[in-house]
Write a protein that holds these residues in place. Structure first.
Motif, PDB file in Angstrom:
ATOM      1  N   GLY A   1    -115.573 -13.842 -15.305  1.00  0.00           N
ATOM      2  CA  GLY A   1    -116.465 -14.514 -14.369  1.00  0.00           C
ATOM      3  C   GLY A   1    -115.799 -15.514 -13.454  1.00  0.00           C
ATOM      4  O   GLY A   1    -116.473 -16.228 -12.720  1.00  0.00           O
ATOM      5  N   ASN A   2    -114.474 -15.601 -13.485  1.00  0.00           N
ATOM      6  CA  ASN A   2    -113.789 -16.576 -12.641  1.00  0.00           C
ATOM      7  C   ASN A   2    -113.927 -16.207 -11.166  1.00  0.00           C
ATOM      8  O   ASN A   2    -113.778 -15.048 -10.780  1.00  0.00           O
ATOM      9  CB  ASN A   2    -112.306 -16.648 -13.011  1.00  0.00           C
ATOM     10  N   THR A   3    -114.189 -17.200 -10.352  1.00  0.00           N
ATOM     11  CA  THR A   3    -114.311 -16.980  -8.908  1.00  0.00           C
ATOM     12  C   THR A   3    -113.433 -17.978  -8.167  1.00  0.00           C
ATOM     13  O   THR A   3    -113.158 -19.072  -8.665  1.00  0.00           O
ATOM     14  CB  THR A   3    -115.767 -17.134  -8.434  1.00  0.00           C
ATOM     15  N   PHE A   4    -112.997 -17.593  -6.953  1.00  0.00           N
ATOM     16  CA  PHE A   4    -112.069 -18.413  -6.184  1.00  0.00           C
ATOM     17  C   PHE A   4    -112.513 -18.501  -4.728  1.00  0.00           C
ATOM     18  O   PHE A   4    -113.140 -17.591  -4.187  1.00  0.00           O
ATOM     19  CB  PHE A   4    -110.650 -17.821  -6.243  1.00  0.00           C
ATOM     20  N   SER A   5    -112.164 -19.607  -4.126  1.00  0.00           N
ATOM     21  CA  SER A   5    -112.336 -19.795  -2.690  1.00  0.00           C
ATOM     22  C   SER A   5    -110.951 -19.859  -2.065  1.00  0.00           C
ATOM     23  O   SER A   5    -110.068 -20.570  -2.563  1.00  0.00           O
ATOM     24  CB  SER A   5    -113.107 -21.083  -2.420  1.00  0.00           C
ATOM     25  N   LEU A   6    -110.754 -19.108  -0.975  1.00  0.00           N
ATOM     26  CA  LEU A   6    -109.456 -19.077  -0.308  1.00  0.00           C
ATOM     27  C   LEU A   6    -109.643 -19.317   1.187  1.00  0.00           C
ATOM     28  O   LEU A   6    -110.546 -18.754   1.812  1.00  0.00           O
ATOM     29  CB  LEU A   6    -108.752 -17.732  -0.502  1.00  0.00           C
ATOM     30  N   ASN A   7    -108.799 -20.161   1.747  1.00  0.00           N
ATOM     31  CA  ASN A   7    -108.681 -20.247   3.196  1.00  0.00           C
ATOM     32  C   ASN A   7    -107.212 -20.462   3.537  1.00  0.00           C
ATOM     33  O   ASN A   7    -106.412 -20.805   2.677  1.00  0.00           O
ATOM     34  CB  ASN A   7    -109.584 -21.330   3.785  1.00  0.00           C
ATOM     35  N   TYR A   8    -106.843 -20.225   4.785  1.00  0.00           N
ATOM     36  CA  TYR A   8    -105.428 -20.347   5.120  1.00  0.00           C
ATOM     37  C   TYR A   8    -105.173 -21.591   5.958  1.00  0.00           C
ATOM     38  O   TYR A   8    -105.986 -21.988   6.789  1.00  0.00           O
ATOM     39  CB  TYR A   8    -104.897 -19.087   5.806  1.00  0.00           C
ATOM     40  N   ALA A   9    -104.036 -22.210   5.669  1.00  0.00           N
ATOM     41  CA  ALA A   9    -103.646 -23.423   6.380  1.00  0.00           C
ATOM     42  C   ALA A   9    -102.773 -23.107   7.592  1.00  0.00           C
ATOM     43  O   ALA A   9    -102.819 -23.827   8.596  1.00  0.00           O
ATOM     44  CB  ALA A   9    -102.902 -24.372   5.437  1.00  0.00           C
ATOM     45  N   SER A  10    -101.970 -22.052   7.493  1.00  0.00           N
ATOM     46  CA  SER A  10    -101.118 -21.652   8.616  1.00  0.00           C
ATOM     47  C   SER A  10    -100.705 -20.203   8.421  1.00  0.00           C
ATOM     48  O   SER A  10    -100.665 -19.693   7.297  1.00  0.00           O
ATOM     49  CB  SER A  10     -99.879 -22.546   8.730  1.00  0.00           C
ATOM     50  N   VAL A  11    -100.385 -19.539   9.518  1.00  0.00           N
ATOM     51  CA  VAL A  11     -99.935 -18.154   9.454  1.00  0.00           C
ATOM     52  C   VAL A  11     -98.998 -17.872  10.619  1.00  0.00           C
ATOM     53  O   VAL A  11     -99.219 -18.319  11.743  1.00  0.00           O
ATOM     54  CB  VAL A  11    -101.134 -17.170   9.478  1.00  0.00           C
ATOM     55  N   THR A  12     -97.899 -17.182  10.329  1.00  0.00           N
ATOM     56  CA  THR A  12     -96.948 -16.720  11.332  1.00  0.00           C
ATOM     57  C   THR A  12     -96.619 -15.274  10.998  1.00  0.00           C
ATOM     58  O   THR A  12     -97.205 -14.676  10.090  1.00  0.00           O
ATOM     59  CB  THR A  12     -95.665 -17.569  11.345  1.00  0.00           C
TER      60      THR A  12
END
Length: 205
Positions: A157-168
């Motif tokens: 049941g583990n859930t995660f939130s992801l967002n990105y800080a930078s991308v190249t």
């Protein structure tokens, strides 16, 4: 003399043909420079992940050049096990996207805890910031990307939130937070012990 005259007539007819004549395959009435009335097969076309141009069929059944988005999909990007890593921890694995094998190296930049409005005073939400380096470099610098975390275990049941800080074109820095609290390994840290994954879709328009 007759042979010379016939040859001369043939040459004159050849050079008098229109330069931009229409050619029909399967049709006697072509409506374009090349008009194919039937199936078209093209063999041995190389895969090019940097070219955003494509061919589309219009409502008039003619072929047009158009700009298409380039999409790369990476499955099973690793989320490091929070309990057994620290800042500076790293690892690597390989991924295949669009026929290219990438070595993805991850490095933990930040490991931190924070409180949230829905948590008790002694409960913490564990957070990681992880940089993923790509070798070779991606064929473009992404203009958009989508991330979906998964545990690959139906009963987990583990859930995660992801967002990105930078991308190249060579790296992606992701903020990862565990969002559910019901199955925390530790009330004080809410870290996770297993390795989890996320699917990554990168878009260039």
């Amino acid at each position: 003399m007759k042979k010379i005259t016939k040859r001369l007539i043939i040459l004159i007819q050849f050079f008098c043909l229109p330069t931009f004549s229409q050619v029909g395959i399967g049709t006697n009435a072509p409506t374009a420079t090349l008009d194919i009335n039937g199936n078209l097969a093209i063999r041995s076309v190389a895969n090019n992940t940097t070219n955003t141009s494509g061919l589309t069929i219009g409502a008039d059944n003619k072929v047009y050049k158009t700009v298409l988005p380039v999409i790369l999909a990476f499955q099973r990007m690793q989320i490091p096990p929070c309990n057994s890593i620290s800042v500076g921890s790293s690892g690597s694995y390989t991924q295949v996207a669009a026929g290219v094998t990438y070595t993805v190296t991850w490095n933990v930049l930040v490991k931190d805890t924070g409180t949230a409005a829905n948590l008790a005073n002694n409960e913490k939400a564990q957070k990681l910031q992880v940089r993923y380096n790509f070798s070779p470099a991606l064929p473009f610098t992404p203009t958009a990307l989508f991330m979906t975390a998964n545990s690959e275990v139906a009963s987990d049941g583990n859930t995660f939130s992801l967002n990105y800080a930078s991308v190249t074109s060579t790296s992606l820095t992701v903020n990862i937070t565990r969002t559910e609290m019901n199955s925390a390994e530790s009330i004080s840290s809410n870290c996770w012990a297993a390795s989890y994954f996320f699917d990554l879709m990168i878009l260039n328009q």
